[in-house]
Motif scaffolding. Structure first.
Motif, PDB file in Angstrom:
ATOM      1  N   PHE A   1      49.232  53.587  50.914  1.00  0.00           N
ATOM      2  CA  PHE A   1      50.143  53.844  49.800  1.00  0.00           C
ATOM      3  C   PHE A   1      50.695  52.512  49.310  1.00  0.00           C
ATOM      4  O   PHE A   1      51.294  51.762  50.072  1.00  0.00           O
TER       5      PHE A   1
ATOM      6  N   GLY B   1      52.635  52.226  46.307  1.00  0.00           N
ATOM      7  CA  GLY B   1      53.688  52.423  45.319  1.00  0.00           C
ATOM      8  C   GLY B   1      55.064  52.042  45.825  1.00  0.00           C
ATOM      9  O   GLY B   1      55.216  51.461  46.908  1.00  0.00           O
TER      10      GLY B   1
ATOM     11  N   ARG C   1      58.759  52.075  47.491  1.00  0.00           N
ATOM     12  CA  ARG C   1      59.320  52.610  48.730  1.00  0.00           C
ATOM     13  C   ARG C   1      60.833  52.451  48.673  1.00  0.00           C
ATOM     14  O   ARG C   1      61.326  51.398  48.287  1.00  0.00           O
TER      15      ARG C   1
ATOM     16  N   HIS D   1      58.886  57.571  49.021  1.00  0.00           N
ATOM     17  CA  HIS D   1      57.704  56.904  48.472  1.00  0.00           C
ATOM     18  C   HIS D   1      57.392  57.500  47.101  1.00  0.00           C
ATOM     19  O   HIS D   1      57.402  58.717  46.936  1.00  0.00           O
ATOM     20  N   GLY D   2      57.102  56.624  46.138  1.00  0.00           N
ATOM     21  CA  GLY D   2      56.795  57.094  44.796  1.00  0.00           C
ATOM     22  C   GLY D   2      58.034  57.073  43.919  1.00  0.00           C
ATOM     23  O   GLY D   2      58.872  56.171  44.021  1.00  0.00           O
ATOM     24  N   GLU D   3      58.166  58.068  43.063  1.00  0.00           N
ATOM     25  CA  GLU D   3      59.308  58.136  42.157  1.00  0.00           C
ATOM     26  C   GLU D   3      60.508  58.751  42.869  1.00  0.00           C
ATOM     27  O   GLU D   3      60.369  59.707  43.630  1.00  0.00           O
TER      28      GLU D   3
ATOM     29  N   GLN E   1      57.302  64.872  38.453  1.00  0.00           N
ATOM     30  CA  GLN E   1      57.757  63.929  39.464  1.00  0.00           C
ATOM     31  C   GLN E   1      56.744  63.835  40.602  1.00  0.00           C
ATOM     32  O   GLN E   1      56.177  64.842  41.029  1.00  0.00           O
ATOM     33  N   ARG E   2      56.526  62.612  41.078  1.00  0.00           N
ATOM     34  CA  ARG E   2      55.556  62.382  42.143  1.00  0.00           C
ATOM     35  C   ARG E   2      56.235  61.589  43.253  1.00  0.00           C
ATOM     36  O   ARG E   2      56.606  60.437  43.063  1.00  0.00           O
ATOM     37  N   PHE E   3      56.422  62.240  44.388  1.00  0.00           N
ATOM     38  CA  PHE E   3      57.067  61.555  45.501  1.00  0.00           C
ATOM     39  C   PHE E   3      56.672  62.203  46.825  1.00  0.00           C
ATOM     40  O   PHE E   3      56.214  63.345  46.870  1.00  0.00           O
TER      41      PHE E   3
ATOM     42  N   MET F   1      52.329  64.639  44.709  1.00  0.00           N
ATOM     43  CA  MET F   1      51.422  63.831  45.525  1.00  0.00           C
ATOM     44  C   MET F   1      50.815  64.750  46.577  1.00  0.00           C
ATOM     45  O   MET F   1      51.551  65.396  47.329  1.00  0.00           O
TER      46      MET F   1
END
Length: 217
Positions: free
Chosen positions: A42, A44, A46, A66-68, A81-83, A199
């Motif tokens: 990953f 993206g 943190r 992690h992610g947005e 939203q992606r997390f 995700m």
């Protein structure tokens, strides 16, 4: 279910500490156990969430994001939203409370499952629901998450094998309209929970965080 009390085991907020990265990382640095996050695959963003402690300040669990950063703002569409959030729970036996007046129950994979399920709910906002009804909805769904975590062998869960420090590890896994939740045991004296949305859990891997301060970014 073997778990800490609901007071000591409250899930953290679905966003980093608002008081600043330095303050957020303090609790993580005082923990006596390693923290887990997504592995190096990953790449993206943190970020840190809060830790959970006992009455004497002993760190029992915490989460890394992690992610947005998920948002409950009306204009933030949950579907976009992606997390993924990793929850690390220290493996604890039954023990006396800090003030000697009670007993803290043992932690288990069910503890991680409940914290993950509650964490997912805390960052979920059904857009068709009036704001005034949110607390009733959250209370109701939290009870459901508690009951599901107490029955990891039930029909509500399936098995998902993911790498933990490179070792294939079986997790209890379930999906809902709000996202996914999983929970399992690691090799470092901790239990791992996780939740996310946008995700896929199927491609994730977990590893010990080598430098927790890297999550301040």
């Amino acid at each position: 279910m073997e778990t800490t009390s609901r007071v000591a085991g409250e899930p953290g907020p679905a966003a980093p500490e608002e008081t600043g990265a330095e303050r957020a990382v303090d609790g993580f640095l005082t923990a006596s156990f390693p923290w887990y996050g997504l592995d190096e695959a990953f790449t993206g963003p943190r970020w840190l969430m809060q830790v959970g402690t006992t009455a004497d300040g002993t760190v029992e669990h915490g989460s890394t994001g992690h992610g947005e950063v998920p948002s409950l703002k009306v204009e933030a569409n949950p579907a976009n939203q992606r997390f993924a959030v990793a929850v690390t729970v220290a493996s604890r036996p039954v023990r006396r409370s800090a003030d000697g007046t009670g007993v803290l129950e043992a932690t288990s994979v069910s503890t991680a499952a409940w914290l993950a399920g509650s964490g997912l709910l805390s960052c979920t906002w059904p857009q068709e629901m009036e704001r005034g009804l949110r607390q009733d909805w959250l209370d109701q769904q939290t009870v459901v998450a508690w009951e599901l975590a107490d029955d990891l062998g039930g029909a509500g869960w399936s098995t998902l094998t993911l790498p933990v420090d490179g070792v294939p590890t079986d997790f209890h896994y379930r999906e809902s309209e709000y996202g996914w939740v999983l929970a399992g045991a690691a090799q470092e004296g901790v239990h791992i929970g996780a939740y996310g949305r946008g995700m896929s859990a199927y491609g994730l891997g977990f590893a010990v965080v080598k430098d927790i301060t890297s999550y301040q970014q």
